[in-house]
Design a protein around this motif. Structure first.
Motif, short mmCIF file in Angstrom:
data_model
loop_
_atom_site.label_atom_id
_atom_site.label_comp_id
_atom_site.label_asym_id
_atom_site.label_seq_id
_atom_site.Cartn_x
_atom_site.Cartn_y
_atom_site.Cartn_z
N GLY A 113 14.59 -2.18 11.56
CA GLY A 113 13.53 -1.84 11.69
C GLY A 113 12.22 -2.61 11.67
O GLY A 113 13.16 -3.82 12.44
N GLN A 114 11.22 -2.62 11.45
CA GLN A 114 10.25 -3.65 11.92
C GLN A 114 9.39 -4.09 10.62
O GLN A 114 9.14 -3.23 9.82
N ILE A 115 8.67 -5.23 10.54
CA ILE A 115 7.63 -5.53 9.77
C ILE A 115 6.66 -5.99 10.40
O ILE A 115 6.64 -6.76 11.50
N THR A 116 5.15 -5.64 10.06
CA THR A 116 3.96 -5.95 10.62
C THR A 116 3.10 -6.49 9.72
O THR A 116 3.02 -6.27 8.72
N MET A 117 1.94 -7.24 10.18
CA MET A 117 0.96 -7.91 9.25
C MET A 117 -0.36 -8.22 9.79
O MET A 117 -0.40 -8.20 11.24
N GLY A 118 -1.24 -7.76 9.25
CA GLY A 118 -2.71 -7.54 9.68
C GLY A 118 -3.39 -6.09 9.26
O GLY A 118 -3.09 -5.40 8.39
N ARG A 119 -4.39 -5.74 9.92
CA ARG A 119 -5.05 -4.59 9.56
C ARG A 119 -4.34 -3.65 10.27
O ARG A 119 -4.04 -3.49 11.53
N MET A 150 -8.95 12.45 2.77
CA MET A 150 -7.99 12.36 1.62
C MET A 150 -7.29 11.17 1.67
O MET A 150 -6.22 10.76 1.09
N ALA A 151 -7.41 10.24 2.99
CA ALA A 151 -6.38 9.28 3.46
C ALA A 151 -7.01 7.88 3.11
O ALA A 151 -6.30 6.85 3.38
N MET A 152 -7.83 7.74 1.86
CA MET A 152 -8.13 6.33 1.47
C MET A 152 -8.60 5.61 2.47
O MET A 152 -8.39 4.31 2.46
N GLY A 153 -9.40 5.97 3.26
CA GLY A 153 -9.93 5.01 4.41
C GLY A 153 -8.96 4.98 5.67
O GLY A 153 -9.32 4.39 6.62
N ALA A 154 -7.76 5.45 5.72
CA ALA A 154 -6.97 5.52 6.58
C ALA A 154 -6.27 4.10 7.24
O ALA A 154 -5.25 4.13 7.54
N ARG A 155 -6.97 3.15 7.03
CA ARG A 155 -6.45 1.76 7.43
C ARG A 155 -6.81 0.86 6.32
O ARG A 155 -7.55 1.02 5.40
N SER A 156 -5.87 -0.15 6.33
CA SER A 156 -5.98 -1.39 5.08
C SER A 156 -6.12 -2.72 5.83
O SER A 156 -5.28 -2.92 6.68
N ASN A 157 -6.90 -3.51 5.27
CA ASN A 157 -6.85 -4.90 5.84
C ASN A 157 -5.79 -5.80 5.07
O ASN A 157 -5.08 -5.51 3.89
N ASN A 158 -5.59 -6.98 5.60
CA ASN A 158 -4.36 -7.81 4.94
C ASN A 158 -3.16 -7.12 4.32
O ASN A 158 -2.68 -7.35 3.30
N MET A 159 -2.66 -6.39 5.45
CA MET A 159 -1.29 -5.60 5.04
C MET A 159 -0.23 -6.04 5.52
O MET A 159 0.08 -6.54 6.59
N LEU A 160 0.91 -5.84 4.77
CA LEU A 160 2.42 -5.99 5.21
C LEU A 160 2.84 -4.52 4.94
O LEU A 160 2.68 -4.05 4.25
N LYS A 161 3.67 -4.38 6.11
CA LYS A 161 4.22 -2.93 6.45
C LYS A 161 5.65 -3.17 6.77
O LYS A 161 5.76 -3.92 7.83
N TYR A 162 6.35 -2.61 6.35
CA TYR A 162 7.95 -2.38 6.67
C TYR A 162 8.36 -1.21 7.02
O TYR A 162 7.95 -0.28 6.14
N THR A 163 8.79 -0.81 8.33
CA THR A 163 9.39 0.46 8.73
C THR A 163 10.50 0.51 8.97
O THR A 163 11.16 -0.32 10.17
N ALA A 164 11.40 1.69 8.70
CA ALA A 164 12.70 1.63 9.27
C ALA A 164 13.20 2.94 9.56
O ALA A 164 12.58 3.95 8.70
N GLU A 165 14.09 3.31 10.61
CA GLU A 165 14.29 4.74 10.83
C GLU A 165 15.89 4.57 11.05
O GLU A 165 16.44 3.79 12.09
N PHE A 166 16.51 5.51 10.41
CA PHE A 166 17.86 5.87 10.23
C PHE A 166 18.27 7.17 10.70
O PHE A 166 18.29 7.91 10.07
N GLY A 167 18.43 7.39 12.03
CA GLY A 167 18.62 8.94 12.50
C GLY A 167 17.61 9.56 12.19
O GLY A 167 16.49 9.12 12.64
N PRO A 168 17.58 10.84 11.55
CA PRO A 168 16.44 11.62 11.41
C PRO A 168 15.30 11.13 10.27
O PRO A 168 14.37 11.67 10.09
N VAL A 169 15.91 10.18 9.48
CA VAL A 169 15.00 9.75 8.39
C VAL A 169 14.22 8.44 8.77
O VAL A 169 14.75 7.38 9.51
N ARG A 170 13.09 8.59 8.26
CA ARG A 170 12.13 7.32 8.61
C ARG A 170 11.61 6.98 7.07
O ARG A 170 11.26 7.73 6.44
#
Length: 388
Positions: A113-119, A150-170
């Motif tokens: 998967g991937q890890i990203t940092m920032g807005r 309903m999306a709480m601003g849609a974006r966030s500052n100072n964020m760490l995000k990790y995303t992984a995808e395995f077949g049909p599941v993310r």
């Protein structure tokens, strides 16, 4: 002799590493959307006479951005993104996003998967737009997007995000730091504290054979210490030219009664900034800790149909309920409906026509904005969009 051998060995090592750098693949992609429309709304303005104007984004918010990717070998890549929003009608940067709406850097692995940092986009926005967006060819209509409230601003500052995808599941997780930009840390009122949000959340989604479904949760701590729990679930189905979707979202504010009234009031203002606004439904949630609603729910259903290879049509309905207001002045309901027809001249250029209608009912404070007390509004939008 030994010295000469060492020098040759070092030279070969350096040349070898340079060779591996030379084989690394790097790409920089410039992309964007230029969108302009003429929009007329009824019951808008101080005397409810209506308003006709050009908007710098009808179907999509105009933007330009840069995607960067570098192959580091072994299935690992470095990635980065910068994206700026602007108003096509004036050429100015977006008032809501005067700098970069997105600015992040990260690493992507083909296996882990991937890890990203920032807005970046937050979990709620990611899940809805990728799994049960309102329109299959554009996640939502920028000039009329009740679900984004309903999306709480849609974006966030100072964020760490990790995303992984395995077949049909993310799956994806996020955490963002408030960096001390809060009343508790600063000890006094300071303008601009709406950026000091601490968030934590994640989602799971499944997508295969035309069926997509997912659920997500995001906890947000506002600058004054108020906590908001937000979650969403929904799904979509594609069958040939037909697209069906449905979803549910909820925002629940937890009282911060131990904090000074100034703290509570500012937190409510931040939340109302997410909830209100003419483009995202815009019915008022209350501005005082004594009367503000503390819960908002929304359901949405809709469909899209590819009438011809060039012509798309869609119809969507949203129903929202607001509760928790002391005295009931801000308890109420709102109904939103939008119909859009889109004609593609090419893969990059399309024209669109949309009609939307909003109606609120309930307590005396349940109105579309704070200027004229309107409870109904109809909008007509005609625009042109080009993607590059």
């Amino acid at each position: 002799m030994a010295t000469s051998f060492v020098k040759k060995t070092l030279a070969l090592a350096v040349l070898g590493s340079l060779g591996s750098w030379a084989y690394a693949q790097s790409s920089v992609q410039l992309y964007g959307i230029v969108d302009a429309a003429v929009r007329h709304t009824t019951n808008e303005g101080a005397n409810k006479s209506g308003l006709t104007k050009m908007v710098g984004g009808g179907m999509s918010e105009s933007r330009w951005g840069i995607n960067v990717k570098e192959d580091l070998g072994g299935g690992l890549s470095a990635i980065a993104n910068l994206e700026n929003r602007f108003a096509t009608d004036s050429g100015n940067s977006s008032a809501a996003q005067p700098y970069f709406a997105q600015s992040w850097v990260g690493l992507r692995s083909s296996s882990f998967g991937q890890i990203t940092m920032g807005r970046q986009y937050n979990m709620l926005f990611d899940l809805v737009t990728s799994t049960y967006a309102s329109f299959p060819y554009s996640p939502y209509m920028d000039a009329y997007k009740p679900e984004i409230g309903m999306a709480m601003g849609a974006r966030s500052n100072n964020m760490l995000k990790y995303t992984a995808e395995f077949g049909p599941v993310r799956g994806s997780l996020q955490y963002s730091f408030d960096e001390g930009d809060t009343f508790a840390k600063r000890g006094a009122f300071t303008p601009g504290l709406s950026t000091g949000l601490k968030t934590a959340g994640g989602y799971l989604r499944y997508s295969q054979s035309g069926i997509s479904a997912g659920v997500g949760y995001l906890s947000t701590t506002l600058p004054g210490g108020t906590k908001v729990d937000a979650w969403t679930l929904g799904g979509s189905y594609r069958m040939g030219d037909l697209y069906l979707m449905t979803g549910y979202a909820q925002n629940k504010r937890k009282d911060n009664s131990g904090a000074p009234a100034l703290y509570q009031g500012t937190d409510i203002a931040v939340l109302n900034n997410f909830w209100t606004g003419s483009s995202n439904g815009g019915f008022v949630g209350g501005s005082s800790p004594l009367n503000a609603a503390n819960k908002r729910e929304m359901i949405k259903v809709g469909f899209g149909y590819q009438v011809t290879p060039q012509f798309n049509a869609g119809l969507h309905y949203y129903h929202a309920k607001q509760s928790g207001s002391n005295g009931g002045n801000f308890n109420g309901k709102a109904d939103f409906i939008v119909a859009v027809a889109d004609y593609a001249f090419s893969k990059r250029t399309d024209a669109y026509f949309a009609v939307d209608h909003t109606k609120t009912k309930g307590g005396a404070g349940v109105v579309l904005d704070g200027t004229n007390g309107a409870t109904k509004r109809t909008g007509i939008t005609v625009g042109l969009r080009h993607r590059f």
